[in-house]
Design an enzyme around this catalytic site. Structure first.
Site, PDB file in Angstrom:
ATOM      1  N   ASP A   1       0.868  -1.167   0.000  1.00 23.77           N
ATOM      2  CA  ASP A   1       0.000   0.000   0.000  1.00 23.77           C
ATOM      3  C   ASP A   1       0.915   1.230   0.000  1.00 23.77           C
ATOM      4  OD1 ASP A   1      -2.476   1.591   0.467  1.00 23.77           O
ATOM      5  OD2 ASP A   1      -1.519   1.974   2.401  1.00 23.77           O
TER       6      ASP A   1
ATOM      7  N   ASP B   1      -6.992  -1.769   4.156  1.00 21.19           N
ATOM      8  CA  ASP B   1      -6.083  -2.824   3.692  1.00 21.19           C
ATOM      9  C   ASP B   1      -6.449  -4.200   4.238  1.00 21.19           C
ATOM     10  OD1 ASP B   1      -4.528  -0.891   2.363  1.00 21.19           O
ATOM     11  OD2 ASP B   1      -3.409  -0.459   4.194  1.00 21.19           O
TER      12      ASP B   1
ATOM     13  N   ASP C   1      -1.346  -0.836   6.268  1.00 17.89           N
ATOM     14  CA  ASP C   1      -1.436  -0.299   7.624  1.00 17.89           C
ATOM     15  C   ASP C   1      -2.824   0.214   7.989  1.00 17.89           C
ATOM     16  OD1 ASP C   1      -1.320   2.021   5.918  1.00 17.89           O
ATOM     17  OD2 ASP C   1      -0.853   3.202   7.701  1.00 17.89           O
TER      18      ASP C   1
END
Length: 327
Positions: free
Chosen positions: A20, A224, A220
């Site tokens: 990400d 996600d 995080d």
């Protein structure tokens, strides 16, 4: 922190790492870089308006805008009927005025007109890695707020270490492609997915798995979590949300992205040592048992070599501890 032993086995086989962008590859500490009013509002008024609507959002962009307003000494306004559309923006009412704060694409889909000059300004900002948030009042565009983020100091070295092992790298982001390209320009030979909605991240991971890749997802945020679960190995930063940490198989301590490469190396080393220990144990039995059955070795020799073989296995296993101290 590795939650299950089998995770190490899967991690040792991972050949594709998906990161990400915001908050994982980058620090996630966004800063308001530019404020561009396009109506009668001043910069301070535009910032206060956006911050007032964003005050109930937990997104990093919302936090950055609110922090900038508070730092500027601006008093936030009371809002009603707050709603959020993940990956797109937020809305609320202030004194019966309908306020929208979000992406240009989302505001355009709501019928908000963007003049060509402002479109060009947004494009120029995005090419410099500046993410733009648009603000509208009662279907009329009021301006944009640009925010910047920076890569973690160990991001480049981590990507290079993983690529040196032959692993593929993919970056996922809800940002525009120009922003993603600008932020990750230091990386070579990586795949980039931009404007990915939160609910679509797991679909991207699934598509990579369908190609035969063994995928590790590093994230995080709350958004996600589905992708972390879908991946063969989910890895979350300890600074991430409770949901992402709970969904992950591996939690990376000390907020260091380099722990991703270290975890991969640890998994590979552990599996190699396990195989070596199996061969040591099998080797002893293959050699000594037939010799003992044929009475070709003294019982005392057999009694001595048995604990020696066990000590060899223990000593070989202790190398993992030395590896961790070295790291």
């Amino acid at each position: 922190m590795v939650k299950q032993g089998e995770t190490l086995e899967r991690l040792s086989s991972v050949n594709h790492f998906v990161f990400d962008k915001t908050g994982t590859l980058t620090t996630g500490q966004l800063n308001v870089h530019v404020i561009e009013p396009c109506a009668e509002l001043t910069e301070s008024e535009l910032l206060r308006l956006a911050a007032s609507v964003e005050q109930h959002s937990e997104h990093t962009i919302a936090t950055a805008i609110c922090d900038a307003a508070i730092s500027a000494g601006l008093k936030l306004l009371s809002i009603t009927k707050f709603t959020t559309t993940p990956g797109r923006g937020v809305t609320a009412f202030i004194d019966d005025k309908h306020i929208l704060v979000g992406t240009r694409q989302w505001l355009s889909s709501q019928g908000i007109y963007f003049p060509e000059t402002l479109n060009n300004t947004i494009l120029q900002n995005e090419k410099q890695g500046i993410s733009c948030v648009s603000v509208a009042v009662d279907d009329e565009l009021q301006g944009i707020i640009g925010l910047t983020d920076t890569l973690r100091k160990d991001a480049i070295s981590t990507i290079e270490l993983l690529q040196a092992t032959g692993a593929k790298i993919t970056v996922l982001s809800g940002d525009r492609l120009d922003v993603v390209n600008a932020v990750t320009k230091s990386f070579s030979n990586i795949q980039r997915f931009a404007e990915v909605l939160p609910q679509d991240k797991s679909a991207v991971v699934k598509s990579l798995q369908a190609q035969g890749d063994i995928v590790a997802m590093i994230g995080d945020g709350i958004n996600d979590a589905p992708a972390l679960i879908q991946a063969d190995v989910g890895m979350a930063l300890a600074s991430g949300t409770d949901v992402s940490v709970e969904s992950a198989d591996v939690v990376l301590s000390h907020q260091e992205l380099a722990k991703v490469a270290e975890a991969k190396l640890l998994a590979t080393t552990t599996l190699r040592i396990i195989r070596q220990n199996i061969m040591l144990s099998i080797g002893y039995n293959v050699i000594m048992v037939p010799l003992a059955m044929c009475a070709w070795v003294n019982p005392l020799v057999a009694a001595i070599t048995m604990p020696i073989s066990s000590l060899l296995v223990i000593g070989n296993s202790a190398r993992i501890g030395r590896f961790m101290k070295k790291e």
